[in-house]
Write a protein that holds these residues in place. Structure first.
Motif, mmCIF file in Angstrom:
data_model
loop_
_atom_site.group_PDB
_atom_site.id
_atom_site.type_symbol
_atom_site.label_atom_id
_atom_site.label_comp_id
_atom_site.label_asym_id
_atom_site.label_seq_id
_atom_site.Cartn_x
_atom_site.Cartn_y
_atom_site.Cartn_z
ATOM 1 N N SER A 221 0.556 -1.149 -0.148
ATOM 2 C CA SER A 221 0.398 -0.192 -0.503
ATOM 3 C C SER A 221 0.892 1.508 0.055
ATOM 4 O O SER A 221 2.431 0.969 0.098
ATOM 5 N N SER A 222 0.309 2.739 -0.454
ATOM 6 C CA SER A 222 0.943 3.548 -0.469
ATOM 7 C C SER A 222 0.362 4.819 -0.026
ATOM 8 O O SER A 222 -0.719 5.242 -1.430
ATOM 9 N N THR A 223 0.046 5.589 1.135
ATOM 10 C CA THR A 223 -0.931 6.434 1.662
ATOM 11 C C THR A 223 -0.784 7.705 0.878
ATOM 12 O O THR A 223 -2.055 8.138 0.496
ATOM 13 N N LYS A 224 0.092 7.664 0.412
ATOM 14 C CA LYS A 224 0.531 9.263 -0.308
ATOM 15 C C LYS A 224 0.300 8.696 -1.599
ATOM 16 O O LYS A 224 -0.247 10.256 -1.988
ATOM 17 N N GLU A 225 -0.033 7.627 -2.489
ATOM 18 C CA GLU A 225 -1.105 7.403 -3.599
ATOM 19 C C GLU A 225 -2.057 6.638 -3.482
ATOM 20 O O GLU A 225 -2.552 6.285 -4.182
ATOM 21 N N ASP A 226 -2.599 6.195 -2.771
ATOM 22 C CA ASP A 226 -3.668 6.098 -2.079
ATOM 23 C C ASP A 226 -3.833 4.234 -2.824
ATOM 24 O O ASP A 226 -5.108 4.269 -3.691
ATOM 25 N N LYS A 227 -2.895 3.707 -3.137
ATOM 26 C CA LYS A 227 -3.285 2.386 -3.400
ATOM 27 C C LYS A 227 -2.720 1.349 -1.893
ATOM 28 O O LYS A 227 -2.548 1.602 -1.202
ATOM 29 N N GLY A 228 -3.708 0.341 -2.430
ATOM 30 C CA GLY A 228 -4.454 -0.440 -1.582
ATOM 31 C C GLY A 228 -4.827 -0.652 -0.721
ATOM 32 O O GLY A 228 -5.586 -0.952 0.248
ATOM 33 N N ILE A 229 -5.586 0.809 -0.245
ATOM 34 C CA ILE A 229 -6.842 1.018 0.739
ATOM 35 C C ILE A 229 -7.525 0.720 0.309
ATOM 36 O O ILE A 229 -8.502 -0.143 1.237
ATOM 37 N N ASN A 230 -8.533 0.385 -0.665
ATOM 38 C CA ASN A 230 -9.555 -0.348 -1.368
ATOM 39 C C ASN A 230 -9.708 -1.759 -1.702
ATOM 40 O O ASN A 230 -10.096 -2.472 -0.492
ATOM 41 N N GLU A 231 -8.450 -2.491 -1.225
ATOM 42 C CA GLU A 231 -7.676 -3.643 -1.104
ATOM 43 C C GLU A 231 -7.546 -4.348 0.547
ATOM 44 O O GLU A 231 -8.490 -4.952 0.800
ATOM 45 N N ILE A 232 -7.512 -3.335 0.897
ATOM 46 C CA ILE A 232 -7.254 -3.749 2.502
ATOM 47 C C ILE A 232 -9.019 -3.152 3.057
ATOM 48 O O ILE A 232 -9.472 -4.438 4.323
ATOM 49 N N LYS A 233 -9.115 -2.353 2.846
ATOM 50 C CA LYS A 233 -11.105 -2.332 3.252
ATOM 51 C C LYS A 233 -11.795 -3.579 2.828
ATOM 52 O O LYS A 233 -12.957 -4.128 3.668
ATOM 53 N N GLN A 234 -11.604 -4.023 1.972
ATOM 54 C CA GLN A 234 -12.247 -5.381 1.337
ATOM 55 C C GLN A 234 -11.895 -6.576 1.917
ATOM 56 O O GLN A 234 -12.851 -7.079 2.416
ATOM 57 N N ILE A 235 -10.666 -6.772 2.957
ATOM 58 C CA ILE A 235 -10.136 -7.223 3.590
ATOM 59 C C ILE A 235 -10.801 -7.863 4.766
ATOM 60 O O ILE A 235 -11.445 -8.680 5.811
ATOM 61 N N LEU A 236 -11.337 -6.386 5.164
ATOM 62 C CA LEU A 236 -11.437 -6.149 6.920
ATOM 63 C C LEU A 236 -13.363 -6.287 6.583
ATOM 64 O O LEU A 236 -13.014 -5.700 7.509
ATOM 65 N N GLN A 237 -13.795 -6.136 5.647
ATOM 66 C CA GLN A 237 -15.234 -6.153 5.715
ATOM 67 C C GLN A 237 -15.529 -6.888 6.338
ATOM 68 O O GLN A 237 -15.492 -7.872 6.473
ATOM 69 N N GLY A 238 -17.344 -6.583 6.930
ATOM 70 C CA GLY A 238 -17.487 -7.613 7.241
ATOM 71 C C GLY A 238 -16.951 -8.449 9.149
ATOM 72 O O GLY A 238 -17.937 -8.766 9.923
ATOM 73 N N LYS A 239 -15.597 -7.694 9.480
ATOM 74 C CA LYS A 239 -14.597 -8.612 10.218
ATOM 75 C C LYS A 239 -13.950 -7.372 11.654
ATOM 76 O O LYS A 239 -14.508 -6.689 11.743
ATOM 77 N N THR A 240 -13.906 -8.035 12.702
ATOM 78 C CA THR A 240 -13.201 -7.361 13.967
ATOM 79 C C THR A 240 -11.999 -7.745 13.625
ATOM 80 O O THR A 240 -11.768 -9.035 13.454
ATOM 81 N N SER A 241 -11.010 -6.777 13.212
ATOM 82 C CA SER A 241 -10.216 -6.735 12.942
ATOM 83 C C SER A 241 -8.603 -5.928 13.908
ATOM 84 O O SER A 241 -8.768 -5.012 14.482
ATOM 85 N N THR A 242 -7.253 -6.992 14.337
ATOM 86 C CA THR A 242 -6.746 -5.706 15.356
ATOM 87 C C THR A 242 -5.102 -5.100 14.640
ATOM 88 O O THR A 242 -5.002 -5.809 13.243
ATOM 89 N N VAL A 243 -5.029 -3.994 14.359
ATOM 90 C CA VAL A 243 -3.968 -3.792 13.210
ATOM 91 C C VAL A 243 -3.090 -3.185 14.546
ATOM 92 O O VAL A 243 -3.034 -2.807 15.611
ATOM 93 N N ALA A 244 -1.707 -3.953 13.738
ATOM 94 C CA ALA A 244 -0.221 -3.742 14.609
ATOM 95 C C ALA A 244 0.853 -3.585 13.555
ATOM 96 O O ALA A 244 0.492 -3.896 12.599
ATOM 97 N N GLY A 245 1.650 -2.904 14.978
ATOM 98 C CA GLY A 245 3.453 -2.424 13.504
ATOM 99 C C GLY A 245 3.762 -2.030 13.902
ATOM 100 O O GLY A 245 3.482 -0.899 15.608
ATOM 101 N N PRO A 246 4.710 -1.621 14.112
ATOM 102 C CA PRO A 246 6.036 -0.896 15.105
ATOM 103 C C PRO A 246 5.762 0.618 14.280
ATOM 104 O O PRO A 246 4.789 1.626 13.563
ATOM 105 N N SER A 247 6.480 1.697 14.960
ATOM 106 C CA SER A 247 6.185 3.017 15.383
ATOM 107 C C SER A 247 6.646 3.302 13.550
ATOM 108 O O SER A 247 7.848 2.774 13.289
#
Length: 295
Positions: free
Chosen positions: A141-167
């Motif tokens: 993904s790239s938030t700067k270029e708005d890439k991959g965000i829709n794919e992430i949304k599709q994966i999250l759809q209808g679920k409860t997801s924990t989001v983790a990662g380093p700073s």
């Protein structure tokens, strides 16, 4: 009235009820008596005390589908682990520890590498070879270029997801993009529970609509060591399980033993060398911890 606990602070539980809003609730004394603690993510039944002030009591916990220990949260369906392709350089040892943590809790995992726009040539293919071969879904993904965000949304759809990662990997930017255009009701969540005041200490569910929640997870430690026996560590590396069946010796640690199926798979390129090296490091830490425990 049925809702979901989205945050808990100092004995108060903030319960999201679809189409009704957020209720500030306390748990009935029976929970303490029975030594049951409501968790973020719990589906609950509440009695409303004041509709005007949005207050109530949690009177019943509905059955939990899942319960994680770290972080302490109920009814999570999957984990989204976010790392950067660069700035900061991805710490694959830390990523593999995160994966072990989620594997130990039997949680499905999606890996997201953010900042695709600045990735070194060949990095994407290398990571896909490493982690898709291990059985994981990998997104760039790239938030700067708005890439991959829709794919992430599709994966999250209808679920409860924990989001983790380093700073520094852009986790907050991704979460902000995912929560854009939320309803006024969801905006009320932020206002009522003071989002941002406790971001490093408390887990919190964010409502994205249509039975979709994400939890921005604080406090993952790079010092995580699995709690199972060292000899079973390989079971947290999914791509090790098949080759391990070819080991000559029962209880093979996949380290110094001869005729080891896992080491052969590494030599043949079926298992990424980085994954194997991280396995050995974590295995060594587990052995040392066990030895120190019994001294």
């Amino acid at each position: 009235m049925t809702g979901k606990i989205i945050k808990g602070i100092a004995g108060f539980y903030y319960v999201h009820v679809i189409d009704s809003g957020i209720y500030e609730c306390k748990a009935k004394g029976a929970f303490r008596k029975d030594k049951i603690k409501p968790l973020v993510g719990d589906d609950v039944i509440i009695d409303v005390i004041s509709e005007e002030e949005k207050t109530g009591n949690v009177v019943k916990l509905l059955p939990r589908r899942t319960e994680l220990i770290r972080p302490a949260v109920a009814n999570v369906d999957q984990a989204l682990l976010i790392f950067a392709t660069k700035n900061p350089e991805p710490n694959l040892n830390l990523l593999d520890r995160f994966l072990c943590m989620m594997e130990e809790q039997e949680l499905p995992i999606v890996i997201c590498f953010n900042k695709e726009d600045i990735a070194d040539e060949g990095f994407e293919q290398k990571m896909r070879d490493t982690y898709e071969r291990a059985g994981y879904k990998v997104i760039f993904s790239s938030t700067k270029e708005d890439k991959g965000i829709n794919e992430i949304k599709q994966i999250l759809q209808g679920k409860t997801s924990t989001v983790a990662g380093p700073s520094g990997v852009g986790k907050s930017s991704i979460v902000n993009m995912l929560t854009e255009g939320q309803s006024m009701e969801t905006g009320e969540v932020s206002e009522k529970i003071g989002r941002g005041k406790h971001t490093t200490r408390h887990s919190e569910l964010l409502y994205l609509g249509e039975d979709t929640f994400i939890m921005d997870t604080p406090g993952f430690s790079s010092l995580f060591v699995p709690k199972l026996e060292p000899v079973d560590l390989y079971t947290l590396f999914p791509e090790f399980i098949g080759p391990a069946a070819n080991c000559k010796f029962t209880g093979c640690a996949h380290d110094k033993e001869p005729k080891c199926g896992v080491k052969l798979a590494v030599e043949n390129g079926e298992i990424a060398k980085s994954r194997y090296e991280n396995y050995l490091q974590i295995y060594g830490e587990m052995v040392n911890e066990r030895n120190n425990k019994y001294r």
